[in-house]
Design a protein around this motif. Structure first.
Motif, PDB file in Angstrom:
ATOM      1  N   TYR A   1       0.801  -1.230   0.000  1.00 30.34           N
ATOM      2  CA  TYR A   1       0.000   0.000   0.000  1.00 30.34           C
ATOM      3  C   TYR A   1       0.835   1.281   0.000  1.00 30.34           C
ATOM      4  O   TYR A   1       0.310   2.352   0.229  1.00 30.34           O
ATOM      5  CB  TYR A   1      -0.980   0.036   1.178  1.00 30.34           C
ATOM      6  N   LEU A   2       2.132   1.198  -0.299  1.00 33.65           N
ATOM      7  CA  LEU A   2       2.976   2.386  -0.249  1.00 33.65           C
ATOM      8  C   LEU A   2       3.078   3.122  -1.584  1.00 33.65           C
ATOM      9  O   LEU A   2       3.635   4.210  -1.646  1.00 33.65           O
ATOM     10  CB  LEU A   2       4.376   2.020   0.252  1.00 33.65           C
ATOM     11  N   SER A   3       2.548   2.538  -2.659  1.00 27.99           N
ATOM     12  CA  SER A   3       2.555   3.225  -3.945  1.00 27.99           C
ATOM     13  C   SER A   3       1.267   2.916  -4.704  1.00 27.99           C
ATOM     14  O   SER A   3       0.590   1.926  -4.423  1.00 27.99           O
ATOM     15  CB  SER A   3       3.777   2.828  -4.777  1.00 27.99           C
ATOM     16  N   LEU A   4       0.940   3.782  -5.661  1.00 26.23           N
ATOM     17  CA  LEU A   4      -0.286   3.661  -6.449  1.00 26.23           C
ATOM     18  C   LEU A   4       0.051   3.687  -7.931  1.00 26.23           C
ATOM     19  O   LEU A   4       0.958   4.403  -8.356  1.00 26.23           O
ATOM     20  CB  LEU A   4      -1.231   4.839  -6.172  1.00 26.23           C
ATOM     21  N   ALA A   5      -0.726   2.943  -8.721  1.00 26.84           N
ATOM     22  CA  ALA A   5      -0.588   2.981 -10.169  1.00 26.84           C
ATOM     23  C   ALA A   5      -1.969   2.909 -10.790  1.00 26.84           C
ATOM     24  O   ALA A   5      -2.807   2.096 -10.382  1.00 26.84           O
ATOM     25  CB  ALA A   5       0.273   1.816 -10.656  1.00 26.84           C
ATOM     26  N   CYS A   6      -2.215   3.768 -11.778  1.00 29.60           N
ATOM     27  CA  CYS A   6      -3.462   3.713 -12.531  1.00 29.60           C
ATOM     28  C   CYS A   6      -3.355   2.553 -13.512  1.00 29.60           C
ATOM     29  O   CYS A   6      -2.418   2.493 -14.313  1.00 29.60           O
ATOM     30  CB  CYS A   6      -3.697   5.021 -13.263  1.00 29.60           C
ATOM     31  N   ILE A   7      -4.316   1.612 -13.448  1.00 34.20           N
ATOM     32  CA  ILE A   7      -4.261   0.444 -14.320  1.00 34.20           C
ATOM     33  C   ILE A   7      -5.329   0.461 -15.408  1.00 34.20           C
ATOM     34  O   ILE A   7      -5.281  -0.339 -16.338  1.00 34.20           O
ATOM     35  CB  ILE A   7      -4.324  -0.870 -13.515  1.00 34.20           C
ATOM     36  N   LEU A   8      -6.280   1.385 -15.306  1.00 37.55           N
ATOM     37  CA  LEU A   8      -7.315   1.513 -16.321  1.00 37.55           C
ATOM     38  C   LEU A   8      -7.930   2.899 -16.220  1.00 37.55           C
ATOM     39  O   LEU A   8      -8.142   3.417 -15.120  1.00 37.55           O
ATOM     40  CB  LEU A   8      -8.413   0.456 -16.111  1.00 37.55           C
ATOM     41  N   GLU A   9      -8.210   3.498 -17.383  1.00 34.83           N
ATOM     42  CA  GLU A   9      -8.845   4.813 -17.421  1.00 34.83           C
ATOM     43  C   GLU A   9      -9.947   4.792 -18.468  1.00 34.83           C
ATOM     44  O   GLU A   9      -9.748   4.314 -19.582  1.00 34.83           O
ATOM     45  CB  GLU A   9      -7.813   5.887 -17.763  1.00 34.83           C
ATOM     46  N   VAL A  10     -11.127   5.303 -18.093  1.00 28.82           N
ATOM     47  CA  VAL A  10     -12.270   5.335 -18.993  1.00 28.82           C
ATOM     48  C   VAL A  10     -12.834   6.749 -19.004  1.00 28.82           C
ATOM     49  O   VAL A  10     -12.981   7.378 -17.952  1.00 28.82           O
ATOM     50  CB  VAL A  10     -13.367   4.340 -18.530  1.00 28.82           C
TER      51      VAL A  10
END
Length: 183
Positions: free
Chosen positions: A150-159
């Protein structure tokens, strides 16, 4: 008990017992109206108080609350619990943040989470996973994955959607969004 907020702007969270169809108690502490809340399996409620910029975790059985202050200059708009220890917020400064119940500051955050000039208007969590969804007034819905405990975030899908995302519900198979002309 099922949780309900009053829409009168009185800054309280009301708890209701659905089995008895009865009011249980009111939780006090926010300095502005409650804009969003969520709960999960334990007797806990997480809430954001709009312009008071506070995020509160209410421990109902213990009759206590923890106050988290991660944003100093903006409105916290939305919150969702990922699991019993982590929750995610969205704010008018276009930030999504992941929190741990034992940390007063976010453990991960993403500035500029949506298009420039927009803000995060809704979040929803895929329960007991490391994934959540955020929506904005800029016509975007994004699916995020937490990594590194939970220390980093990544966008895996965008609509792209037409309008402002005012609400999001998710389950294991679908994402449903309430989209309108304004927030």
């Amino acid at each position: 008990a099922v949780v309900s907020t009053q829409s009168t702007g009185d800054r309280t969270i009301n708890l209701w017992n659905c089995d008895e169809m009865a009011y249980v108690e009111s939780l006090y502490g926010h300095q502005d109206h409650v804009t969003c809340l969520d709960s999960f399996l334990q007797e806990r409620v997480v809430s954001v108080g709009g312009r008071d910029r506070s995020l509160r975790l209410w421990k109902v059985a213990e009759e206590s609350q923890l106050v988290f202050n991660g944003h100093k200059t903006t409105v916290l708009d939305c919150v969702a619990m990922l699991n019993e220890e982590h929750f995610v917020t969205g704010s008018q400064d276009n930030v999504v943040a992941v929190w741990h119940v034992k940390k007063k500051k976010p453990v991960a955050s993403q500035r500029g989470a949506h298009s420039p000039g927009s803000w995060v208007t809704a979040v929803a969590a895929f329960r007991n996973t490391e994934c959540f969804v955020s929506g904005s007034n800029g016509g975007r819905v994004k699916v995020w994955a937490c990594a590194e405990n939970y220390l980093s975030l990544a966008c895996i899908l965008e609509v792209e959607v037409r309008g402002t995302v005012n609400g999001i519900c998710v389950d294991r198979e679908r994402i449903v969004c309430a989209v309108g002309r304004e927030h």
